[in-house]
Design a protein around this motif. Structure first.
Motif, PDB file in Angstrom:
ATOM      1  N   ASN A   3       0.808  -1.219   0.000  1.00 30.47           N
ATOM      2  CA  ASN A   3       0.000   0.000   0.000  1.00 30.47           C
ATOM      3  C   ASN A   3       0.838   1.264   0.000  1.00 30.47           C
ATOM      4  O   ASN A   3       0.401   2.293  -0.496  1.00 30.47           O
ATOM      5  N   LYS A   5       3.675   4.003  -0.984  1.00 31.92           N
ATOM      6  CA  LYS A   5       4.174   4.447  -2.271  1.00 31.92           C
ATOM      7  C   LYS A   5       5.518   3.794  -2.607  1.00 31.92           C
ATOM      8  O   LYS A   5       5.748   3.312  -3.722  1.00 31.92           O
ATOM      9  N   LEU A   8       5.074   0.089  -3.428  1.00 24.59           N
ATOM     10  CA  LEU A   8       4.524  -0.093  -4.768  1.00 24.59           C
ATOM     11  C   LEU A   8       5.621   0.047  -5.828  1.00 24.59           C
ATOM     12  O   LEU A   8       5.683  -0.721  -6.788  1.00 24.59           O
ATOM     13  N   HIS A  11       7.796  -2.981  -5.864  1.00 24.11           N
ATOM     14  CA  HIS A  11       7.124  -4.081  -6.546  1.00 24.11           C
ATOM     15  C   HIS A  11       7.245  -3.936  -8.064  1.00 24.11           C
ATOM     16  O   HIS A  11       7.537  -4.923  -8.770  1.00 24.11           O
ATOM     17  N   ARG A  12       7.040  -2.724  -8.568  1.00 24.07           N
ATOM     18  CA  ARG A  12       7.191  -2.476 -10.007  1.00 24.07           C
ATOM     19  C   ARG A  12       8.617  -2.788 -10.456  1.00 24.07           C
ATOM     20  O   ARG A  12       8.831  -3.422 -11.489  1.00 24.07           O
TER      21      ARG A  12
END
Length: 87
Positions: A3, A5, A8, A11-12
């Protein structure tokens, strides 16, 4: 799923790296297979040229830490031994 920033973004990044590493590993498998098939066919010239290419691909993968350096060295050594056995 994350959740925050930063999580995320991590993860990308991991997805991009995973895809890149998969491509490199596939390339390794293909060049090693090419050397092995040239050795099987007793084609000295093809084996020598594909061995040079395989060595470059394995060394680059080891430099980029896709595979361990000793793993690359071991595979290169075994391919050299197989090609030298032909001559």
């Amino acid at each position: 799923m994350a959740n925050h920033k930063s999580a995320l973004k991590r993860h990308r990044q991991s997805l991009v790296r995973n895809e890149r590493n998969t491509m490199v590993r596939t390339r390794i498998k293909n060049v090693v297979k090419a050397v092995r098939s040239a050795v099987e066919a007793n084609d000295t010239d093809l084996a020598a040229s594909t061995l040079r290419k395989a060595t470059a691909v394995l060394d680059k993968a080891a430099t980029k830490k896709v595979i361990h350096a000793r793993t690359a060295a071991r595979r290169i050594s075994r391919l050299h031994a197989a090609v030298n056995k032909m001559a």
